[in-house]
Design a protein around this motif. Sequence first.
Motif, PDB file in Angstrom:
ATOM      1  N   GLY A  82       4.029 -18.411  -4.657  1.00  0.00           N
ATOM      2  CA  GLY A  82       3.935 -17.899  -6.029  1.00  0.00           C
ATOM      3  C   GLY A  82       5.264 -17.915  -6.765  1.00  0.00           C
ATOM      4  O   GLY A  82       5.285 -17.872  -7.996  1.00  0.00           O
ATOM      5  N   ASP A  83       6.381 -17.971  -6.016  1.00  0.00           N
ATOM      6  CA  ASP A  83       7.691 -17.971  -6.663  1.00  0.00           C
ATOM      7  C   ASP A  83       7.905 -19.256  -7.471  1.00  0.00           C
ATOM      8  O   ASP A  83       7.606 -20.350  -6.989  1.00  0.00           O
ATOM      9  CB  ASP A  83       8.815 -17.886  -5.613  1.00  0.00           C
TER      10      ASP A  83
ATOM     11  N   ARG B 297       6.102 -24.244  -8.203  1.00  0.00           N
ATOM     12  CA  ARG B 297       5.776 -22.959  -7.597  1.00  0.00           C
ATOM     13  C   ARG B 297       5.611 -23.124  -6.089  1.00  0.00           C
ATOM     14  O   ARG B 297       4.972 -24.075  -5.637  1.00  0.00           O
ATOM     15  CB  ARG B 297       4.472 -22.444  -8.211  1.00  0.00           C
TER      16      ARG B 297
ATOM     17  N   VAL C 155       4.030 -22.804  -2.647  1.00  0.00           N
ATOM     18  CA  VAL C 155       2.647 -22.549  -2.215  1.00  0.00           C
ATOM     19  C   VAL C 155       2.556 -22.227  -0.722  1.00  0.00           C
ATOM     20  O   VAL C 155       1.571 -21.654  -0.276  1.00  0.00           O
ATOM     21  CB  VAL C 155       1.697 -23.726  -2.557  1.00  0.00           C
TER      22      VAL C 155
END
Length: 344
Positions: free
Chosen positions: A79-80, A65, A67
């Motif tokens: 968050g991706d 993910r 950050v």
Amino acid sequence: MRALTFHGPGDVRCEVVADPGVRDPGDAVVQVELAAICGSDLHVYRGHEVGLDAGTVLGHEFLGRVVAVGDDVGRLRPGDAVVGPFTTSCGACATCRSGLTCRCPRGELLGWVQQGRGLHGAQADHVRVPLADATLVAAPPDLDPAEVLLCGDVLATGMFCAEAADVRPGAEVAVVGCGPVGLMGVVAARERGAARVWALDAVPERLALAERLGARPLDVADDVALGRLRADGVDGVLEAVGSPAATRLAFDLVRPGGTLAACGVHTEAHFAFAPGEAYDRNLTYRAGRCPARRLLEPALELVRAGRYDLAAVFSHRLPLDEGPRAYELFDRKLEGCTKVLLVP
Ligand SMILES: [Zn+2]
Ligand SMILES: [Zn+2]
């Protein structure tokens, strides 16, 4: 953060190192949720590939993910969920646009720091990824993370090798070496419509996996079966080992006019066949690093189709702290080890 660091052949340690931060405006920092040990990490571990600085964080197969991102990153946000290919690439230069993303002049191999230059790897809690917009790909949330991770290297490499071997519908194909890349080569050759895929190896667990993925297993110690295949020949060979012996075996299997595609990492100085032999066979030989970024989306499509149990290549799933043991298991093929997932 914790990271698996290289200190010399056979010496991998799980250490606390500085957290990577955003250094260039195009960087993303990814919190690693899954990493894996690649057969090419073993080239370093065994001392066959040299030059790596002591303390380099190893590893180039990962997903996780985002950050943090630099100011120039536009496509990604914290968050991706992302998966990375094993090299970074800019996506804009002539080399990238030609599809050879692995040779982008601005690109770097993850987990390779030499004389203070290069990029630390992903067998760690966090990894810094330069050129993040062009390099990272969204990890589909509905797919098995272990199979998504394979798309960044070994599945893409198997697909690249089958493409390089010019596998066509109805072709007869041999895969030399049934490590994870060879196994993905079996899948890729079948996807391209090969009528028959022979899988050659000496390790029973690997041959069993190849058979599960639709290949005809052939134990290289079986002289009779190997002699028969040599006599018949095949249209294309995927060589997924990276040794002179594997090259020679692959060469011996190719029919006149056929193609030998090497995706194993070779460190020797000479070919295992003579130019005259290649001439007499009308041989096409292709080699090279996989442009994993170009093949990442097609690999994800293959995973999505769900026709193969690709995650079966992983025999072990271990916490990052057990990385040193994971390297030993994978290197020495202990406990039936075929490939290791590391969970930070
Ligand atoms: Zn690799
Ligand atoms: Zn480029």
